[in-house]
Design an enzyme around this catalytic site. Structure first.
Site, PDB file in Angstrom:
ATOM      1  CE  LYS A 168      -3.494  -0.842  -0.494  1.00 60.95           C
ATOM      2  NZ  LYS A 168      -3.985  -1.489  -1.774  1.00 60.95           N
ATOM      3  CB  THR A 169       4.231   2.144  -0.075  1.00 63.11           C
ATOM      4  OG1 THR A 169       4.776   1.033  -0.792  1.00 63.11           O
ATOM      5  CG2 THR A 169       4.236   1.870   1.406  1.00 63.11           C
ATOM      6  N   GLY A 170       2.272   2.294  -2.994  1.00 65.44           N
ATOM      7  CA  GLY A 170       2.351   2.729  -4.393  1.00 65.44           C
ATOM      8  C   GLY A 170       3.188   1.771  -5.238  1.00 65.44           C
ATOM      9  CB  THR A 224       0.252  -1.464  -8.158  1.00 65.11           C
ATOM     10  OG1 THR A 224       0.042  -2.269  -7.008  1.00 65.11           O
ATOM     11  CG2 THR A 224      -0.298  -2.163  -9.384  1.00 65.11           C
ATOM     12  CE  LYS A 229      -3.428  -2.383  -6.668  1.00 72.04           C
ATOM     13  NZ  LYS A 229      -3.025  -3.167  -5.518  1.00 72.04           N
ATOM     14  CB  SER A 247      -3.847   2.615   2.392  1.00 75.05           C
ATOM     15  OG  SER A 247      -3.852   1.948   1.162  1.00 75.05           O
TER      16      SER A 247
HETATM   17  N1  LIG Z   1      -0.352   6.663  -9.802  1.00 75.12           N
HETATM   18  C1  LIG Z   1      -1.031   6.006  -8.890  1.00 75.12           C
HETATM   19  N2  LIG Z   1      -2.203   5.421  -9.172  1.00 75.12           N
HETATM   20  C2  LIG Z   1      -2.900   4.788  -8.226  1.00 75.12           C
HETATM   21  N3  LIG Z   1      -2.486   4.639  -6.948  1.00 75.12           N
HETATM   22  C3  LIG Z   1      -1.307   5.206  -6.625  1.00 75.12           C
HETATM   23  C4  LIG Z   1      -0.552   5.922  -7.573  1.00 75.12           C
HETATM   24  N4  LIG Z   1       0.544   6.357  -6.938  1.00 75.12           N
HETATM   25  C5  LIG Z   1       0.485   5.981  -5.664  1.00 75.12           C
HETATM   26  N5  LIG Z   1      -0.642   5.273  -5.473  1.00 75.12           N
HETATM   27  C6  LIG Z   1      -1.011   4.697  -4.199  1.00 75.12           C
HETATM   28  O1  LIG Z   1      -0.800   3.309  -4.252  1.00 75.12           O
HETATM   29  C7  LIG Z   1      -1.586   2.719  -3.255  1.00 75.12           C
HETATM   30  C8  LIG Z   1      -1.659   1.251  -3.497  1.00 75.12           C
HETATM   31  O2  LIG Z   1      -0.391   0.765  -3.153  1.00 75.12           O
HETATM   32  P1  LIG Z   1       0.153  -0.550  -3.718  1.00 75.12           P
HETATM   33  O3  LIG Z   1       0.072  -0.606  -5.160  1.00 75.12           O
HETATM   34  O4  LIG Z   1       1.521  -0.719  -3.138  1.00 75.12           O
HETATM   35  O5  LIG Z   1      -0.832  -1.601  -3.068  1.00 75.12           O
HETATM   36  S1  LIG Z   1      -0.633  -3.176  -2.990  1.00 75.12           S
HETATM   37  O6  LIG Z   1       0.120  -3.435  -1.809  1.00 75.12           O
HETATM   38  O7  LIG Z   1       0.001  -3.630  -4.202  1.00 75.12           O
HETATM   39  O8  LIG Z   1      -2.020  -3.682  -2.850  1.00 75.12           O
HETATM   40  C9  LIG Z   1      -2.890   3.423  -3.372  1.00 75.12           C
HETATM   41  O9  LIG Z   1      -3.502   3.376  -2.108  1.00 75.12           O
HETATM   42  P2  LIG Z   1      -5.052   3.726  -1.883  1.00 75.12           P
HETATM   43  O10 LIG Z   1      -5.153   5.170  -2.198  1.00 75.12           O
HETATM   44  O11 LIG Z   1      -5.321   3.414  -0.470  1.00 75.12           O
HETATM   45  O12 LIG Z   1      -5.850   2.873  -2.824  1.00 75.12           O
HETATM   46  C10 LIG Z   1      -2.487   4.824  -3.818  1.00 75.12           C
HETATM   47  O13 LIG Z   1      -2.604   5.762  -2.802  1.00 75.12           O
END
Ligand SMILES: Nc1ncnc2c1ncn2[C@@H]1O[C@H](COP(=O)(O)OS(=O)(=O)O)[C@@H](OP(=O)(O)O)[C@H]1O
Length: 899
Positions: A628-630, A632, A847, A726
């Site tokens: 949940k740190t970004g 993906t 995300k 998150s």
């Molecule tokens: N560009 C872009 N698009 C969408 N989301 C973004 C982006 N950059 C950072 N984030 C943040 O990424 C959070 C999801 O983190 P992860 O991808 O690491 O989650 S996971 O652990 O793989 O499930 C996701 O958390 P949530 O906002 O809670 O959904 C986003 O805050």
């Protein structure tokens, strides 16, 4: 027909007819007589024949099938100079060193060395490693390490590589150390260094003990009354000069001292000097309350290795006592595989049976364990084929294990069906010849496929032979032998094999590498002897050729077993491989879990690795999370890069492989590599995988480092409180019942008395946010230069800059310009990928989710919860040289201070 070697080197049968004439150089002698040639010409011709015969003999006969027909008188017989073998009795049992005092210390040794590279210090450390005794090295002369932990001593025994470092310790430290020893009943071992020869005894500072140094000694003996002797058996003499000319001996002037070992002066100047000189002396502690053992020589003398182990056992009150049980299995590999002339004849099989019977009297349950490749049965001379038959006539006197039918290396089979078919052939051979097939043990030719693992081998073994145990010398590496370990893969127990000094080509004693002396040294206190002393379970690999000709294996094993009986109180026994394996993993349960290394780091491993696999199929960098740190977004943006490629998706966990944590690790390296497209190159620095669960996985850094020591690591950090929130939202959407039943605040405030599922959820939610703690674990394996930390807020708000920095860290040239490939999408509220049609392609709805903001009380609580962790993180980031502390971290800390 008995063949004799004539004085001139030609070989004749009993009839006197030259044997070589049919196959060797032309025999011209008699023609010379018939033609009445001059005496001179005759002599010259005879000389020529002799030289030719000698040449022929040395170059062809020795390696030809005829060699086996020649009676050799060099075959060694086991002869150990041992009074016990001549009828002296063995003590019924060794003393038990255990006392209550052992419970006050940990089972660990503190070794004070002169420098980290000094020889004796290294030898001590190696001995401890060989016996799996935990230790800490400390350079003497510096400040003392912490000696206690709560009310327990951290070390059961202290060792000084150089006794003088103990004697000359500064007053303050010496008092501290002695106090520790008295309070926790901890003993000291000290090795007296060699110095100037002092005929007048020099007094050891502060002790009623005198030393003479730089002496040559011989004929060592042990004090049978010493309470220290446990592993070591007294009553024998180690005849001959002791190694080195710089021995120290002790002369005591107090009843606290008792000699443990002594020897005699080995000098022409002192022929009549028969008085024993103390080489190892025990201080019972009657003088100053501390028990000690002083050694007058280092570990060059084999007996001292045993005495040191016994001293550790005694001084630690049994805390460091090793088991006295030793199990031995001798595999005779390739029992039907070998060139003519190297194979067993009937006499050899009879000798094998006779030796086995003699060994059984010393090692209950002992049977030679014969490995067969059926294809080569009856491939010897007529006499050797009779030897094969005789083995089968005595089939039930041995234990048997299957090899490959044709001795082929399994890693060369890409097709598991072919591998199975070959195994079936060998099984059929066994059935046809009455060889038992149920041992559950097998060994692979040249260790191929066992480690590095070739999954096909494990699969075929299970299917055809129901194999449960194998053994190898290759895990984790061939050398050093003391570090060989076992593991379990696909329910097959892989045991480490020990070294015995015999190889396929060691057939004659006079050709033993290093000469007979070297083999005898190894048996009589040297490497082979020590191997059995150090390993509770020993599996030795020998080959059929070691049992023919000079029968070196029979000599070696009978001799070493006798030597063990002579000099130790070890209880030898043997058992079939399955029982050995079960015992092994009972003793070392922590070894069951494998640690996969990189086959490309070891040329031996590369040789027994499928040609279809390359190190180019392993990633050059890892995005390790946390969740949940970004991660993906980063993964997606990196995948746009033309020079960077990621793993193939997993059917279960999508873009993440999640190999190094959890159960996938047990699927093995082949499974992991199947996610990476094959590449011709041997390294792919721009191949990567991201699994966000790696970050906080306890075992992940160790496992990742074992496989990918040069990999770069990328982590993303953002406010741990926001990350936890998150994660909670994500878990709810994924249908987690507990997360759906409890509010975020209830989860993070759940107490330790809360129901287990709630506690588990709380831990999974909060633990990854203890960033400093997890990063320290990674940094205990990887150097800081391989770690890149991304500010999660920056990734979110300015991914272009984040990715440009990352490219610089990864040294990717030419750099890819992300500014034209990423664009902010107001609807999504995040940066997204720009498509060819100039539209934005954003991450899915999971995300960048929409959910209510975190309650203020929860945020405040988490700020407090993470305060110490965030403070440690600031320190760590500064240590790593990060110039700017992320804004979120400052805010998390500042807000806390203000409340
Ligand atoms: N560009 C872009 N698009 C969408 N989301 C973004 C982006 N950059 C950072 N984030 C943040 O990424 C959070 C999801 O983190 P992860 O991808 O690491 O989650 S996971 O652990 O793989 O499930 C996701 O958390 P949530 O906002 O809670 O959904 C986003 O805050």
């Amino acid at each position: 027909m008995v063949i004799k070697i004539s004085a001139l080197g030609s070989i004749k049968g009993e009839t006197g007819v030259p044997f070589l004439s049919a196959v060797g150089p032309r025999y011209v002698g008699p023609r010379c007589v018939v033609k009445q040639a001059t005496v001179k010409r005759c002599v010259a011709a005879l000389l020529l024949v002799s030289v030719a015969s000698i040449f022929y003999y040395t170059h062809y006969i020795i390696s030809s099938p005829l060699a086996s027909l020649i009676q050799r008188d060099t075959r060694p017989e086991p002869a150990i100079r041992c009074s016990m073998m001549r009828g002296a009795t063995r003590l019924p049992s060794a003393p038990d060193h255990r006392s209550e005092a052992r419970l006050r210390t940990d089972s660990k040794v503190l070794v004070f060395v002169e420098t980290l590279y000094s020889m004796l210090g290294k030898n001590i450390a190696e001995l401890l490693v060989s016996n799996r005794i935990k230790y800490k090295l400390e350079v003497a002369g510096k400040s003392l390490p912490v000696l206690t932990n709560l009310d327990k001593g951290r070390y059961g025994v202290l060792i000084f590589e150089n006794l003088n470092k103990y004697l000359q310790m500064d007053k303050w430290n010496r008092e501290l150390l002695d106090k520790y020893c008295r309070e926790y009943s901890v003993g000291i071992v000290g090795f007296a260094p060699s110095g100037e020869e002092s005929l007048v005894g020099a007094q050891l500072k502060g002790f009623p003990l005198f030393v003479h140094t730089n002496l040559r000694l011989k004929d060592a003996q042990l004090n049978a009354a010493s309470p220290i002797l446990r592993l070591t058996r007294s009553g024998e003499t180690a005849w001959g000069p002791l190694p080195g000319g710089d021995w120290t001996i002790f002369q005591a002037n107090h009843s606290t001292y008792e000699t443990l070992a002594w020897a005699y002066r080995d000098s022409l100047d002192y022929p009549a000097n028969k008085s024993p000189l103390a080489t190892v002396i025990q201080d019972h502690g009657r003088y100053d309350g501390i028990q000690r053992v002083f050694f007058g020589g280092g570990l060059r003398f084999w007996l001292h290795n045993l005495l040191l182990l016994d001293s550790l056992s005694y001084l630690s009150h049994g805390q460091l006592s090793l088991s006295l049980n030793r199990m031995i299995l001798v595999d005779v590999d390739d029992i039907f595989v070998g060139e003519k002339g190297t194979r067993l004849r009937k006499n050899d099989v009879m000798a094998l049976l006779a030796t086995q019977q003699r060994i059984q009297a010393l090692v209950p349950g002992f049977k030679f364990n014969l490995g067969f490749s059926g294809k080569y049965f009856h491939h010897g001379t007529t006499e050797e084929n009779l030897g094969d038959d005789m083995l089968l006539e005595n089939v039930d006197k041995f234990t048997w294990f299957s090899h490959m039918w044709n001795h082929q290396q399994p890693h060369l089979y890409e097709n598991v069906t072919h591998l199975q078919l070959d195994m079936v052939l060998n099984k059929q051979f066994a059935k046809d010849h009455g060889i038992p097939t149920g041992s559950g043990y097998s060994v692979s030719p040249h260790h191929s496929g066992v480690y590095p693992v070739h999954e096909g081998l494990y699969e075929a073994w299970k299917k055809v032979w129901n194999i449960k145990v194998t053994s190898t010398e290759e895990y984790p590496h061939l050398r050093p032998a003391r570090l060989r370990r076992g593991f379990i893969h696909r329910n097959i127990m892989v045991l480490p094999r020990q070294t015995c000094g015999l190889f396929t080509h060691t057939i004659f004693i006079d050709r033993y590498p290093g000469g007979r002396d070297k083999l005898d040294k190894s048996i009589q206190g040297g490497e082979l002897f020590q191997t059995i002393v150090h390993n509770p379970i020993n599996i030795f690999m020998t080959h059929m050729s070691n049992y023919g000709n000079d029968r070196l294996a029979l000599y070696t094993f009978e001799s070493v077993i006798k030597f063990i009986q002579c000099w130790t109180n070890l209880r030898l026994s043997s058992a079939p491989p399955l029982q050995l394996a079960e015992k092994y993993f009972q003793l070392y349960p922590e070894e069951a879990d494998p640690v996969w290394g990189n086959p490309c780091d070891d040329p031996r491993h590369q040789k027994i690795w499928s040609r279809n696999k390359t190190c180019g199929q392993l990633p050059g960098f890892l995005v390790i999370g946390p969740q949940k740190t970004g991660t993906t977004a980063l993964y997606t943006f990196l995948s746009i890069h033309p020079a960077i490629s990621s793993n193939l998706p997993s059917p279960d966990t999508f873009e993440e492989i999640q190999f190094f944590n959890g159960k996938n690790y047990y699927k093995g390296l082949d499974w992991y590599m199947s996610f990476f497209p094959a590449s011709k190159n041997d390294s792919s620095p721009n191949l990567f995988e991201k699994s966000a669960t790696y970050f906080d996985g306890e075992l992940v850094p160790r496992r990742a480092h074992a496989l990918l020591p040069k990999a770069k690591l990328i982590t993303i950090l953002l406010s741990p409180a926001r990350r936890a929130y998150s994660w909670y939202q994500h878990t709810r959407v994924h249908g987690d019942l507990v997360a759906n039943n409890y509010s975020f605040h209830s989860v993070i405030t759940a107490s330790d008395t809360a129901p287990k599922p709630l506690r588990d959820l709380r831990n999974r939610c909060l633990n990854p946010g203890k960033y400093a703690q997890h990063l320290e674990r990674w940094l205990s394996y990887y150097p800081p230069q391989q770690l890149h930390i991304i500010d999660g807020e920056q990734l979110r708000q300015n991914p272009v800059e984040t990715l440009h920095e990352l490219q610089r860290f990864l040294k990717i040239t030419p750099a890819f310009n992300y500014s034209s490939h990423l664009r902010y999408d107001p609807k999504k509220g995040f940066f997204c990928q720009v498509t060819n049609e100039d539209r934005t392609k954003c991450l899915g709805k999971s995300k960048g989710r929409q959910y209510p903001p975190m309650e203020d009380k929860s945020y405040k609580l988490l700020q407090r919860y993470y305060l110490s962790h965030n403070t440690a993180l600031v320190k760590l980031l500064k240590r790593l040289g990060l110039r700017t502390i992320p804004q979120w971290l400052k805010e998390d800390l500042t807000d806390t201070v203000m409340t």
